[in-house]
Motif scaffolding. Structure first.
Motif, PDB file in Angstrom:
ATOM      1  N   SER A 127      49.267  12.440  11.841  1.00 14.74           N
ATOM      2  CA  SER A 127      49.881  11.256  12.444  1.00 14.74           C
ATOM      3  C   SER A 127      51.068  11.649  13.313  1.00 14.74           C
ATOM      4  O   SER A 127      51.801  12.575  12.984  1.00 14.74           O
ATOM      5  N   PRO A 128      51.286  10.915  14.414  1.00 14.19           N
ATOM      6  CA  PRO A 128      52.475  11.191  15.227  1.00 14.19           C
ATOM      7  C   PRO A 128      53.747  10.879  14.432  1.00 14.19           C
ATOM      8  O   PRO A 128      53.755   9.977  13.595  1.00 14.19           O
ATOM      9  N   SER A 129      54.804  11.620  14.687  1.00 12.79           N
ATOM     10  CA  SER A 129      56.080  11.372  14.023  1.00 12.79           C
ATOM     11  C   SER A 129      56.614  10.000  14.433  1.00 12.79           C
ATOM     12  O   SER A 129      56.161   9.409  15.424  1.00 12.79           O
ATOM     13  N   TYR A 130      57.584   9.507  13.693  1.00 15.04           N
ATOM     14  CA  TYR A 130      58.201   8.239  14.067  1.00 15.04           C
ATOM     15  C   TYR A 130      58.818   8.336  15.456  1.00 15.04           C
ATOM     16  O   TYR A 130      58.726   7.402  16.249  1.00 15.04           O
ATOM     17  N   ALA A 131      59.443   9.461  15.772  1.00 17.57           N
ATOM     18  CA  ALA A 131      60.041   9.633  17.098  1.00 17.57           C
ATOM     19  C   ALA A 131      58.966   9.561  18.177  1.00 17.57           C
ATOM     20  O   ALA A 131      59.161   8.914  19.218  1.00 17.57           O
ATOM     21  N   ALA A 132      57.827  10.196  17.949  1.00 23.45           N
ATOM     22  CA  ALA A 132      56.738  10.160  18.920  1.00 23.45           C
ATOM     23  C   ALA A 132      56.211   8.731  19.069  1.00 23.45           C
ATOM     24  O   ALA A 132      55.974   8.257  20.190  1.00 23.45           O
TER      25      ALA A 132
ATOM     26  N   LYS B 279      54.161  14.009  22.848  1.00 19.87           N
ATOM     27  CA  LYS B 279      53.292  15.061  22.276  1.00 19.87           C
ATOM     28  C   LYS B 279      54.089  16.243  21.749  1.00 19.87           C
ATOM     29  O   LYS B 279      53.542  17.074  21.028  1.00 19.87           O
ATOM     30  N   THR B 280      55.356  16.335  22.113  1.00 19.85           N
ATOM     31  CA  THR B 280      56.166  17.489  21.722  1.00 19.85           C
ATOM     32  C   THR B 280      57.022  17.244  20.486  1.00 19.85           C
ATOM     33  O   THR B 280      57.638  18.173  19.982  1.00 19.85           O
ATOM     34  N   VAL B 281      57.101  16.005  20.025  1.00 25.88           N
ATOM     35  CA  VAL B 281      57.953  15.704  18.848  1.00 25.88           C
ATOM     36  C   VAL B 281      57.131  15.267  17.657  1.00 25.88           C
ATOM     37  O   VAL B 281      56.064  14.775  17.746  1.00 25.88           O
TER      38      VAL B 281
END
Length: 102
Positions: free
Chosen positions: A20-25, A100-102
């Motif tokens: 899953s993408p991070s909350y920041a992402a 995509k980087t976080v």
């Protein structure tokens, strides 16, 4: 005892969390979606702050304050610079790539 080739329920849960993408992402992606509403307008830093606030409310608004602040700090740390020629739509594309980087 489970067989090593069969994932256990905790293994599957961990895999899903890691995928899953991070909350920041997620916050960056949601901010990008908000900016796309008026994609042709030139972006102003204040508008970016407002869009980021909408993103934060939607993604981490119900989470503990420490989680909210951490996600916002991480998202703000990777925001691309804003200049007076970039449109909301162009900046949204930059946010998509940055997410995509976080």
């Amino acid at each position: 005892m489970s067989h090593p080739s069969y994932p256990t329920q905790p293994d599957e849960a961990l895999r899903q969390i890691q995928a899953s993408p991070s909350y920041a992402a997620q916050l960056l992606l949601t901010t990008a979606a908000v900016l796309r509403i008026q994609a042709e307008r030139t972006l102003h830093p204040r508008v970016l702050d407002i869009a980021l606030g909408f993103g934060a409310d939607a993604i981490v608004g119900e989470l503990p304050m420490a989680v909210q602040l951490d996600a916002l700090d991480k998202a703000r740390a990777v925001l691309p610079p804003v200049d007076d020629t970039v449109t909301h739509g162009e900046y949204a594309l930059r946010l998509d790539a940055t997410a995509k980087t976080v």
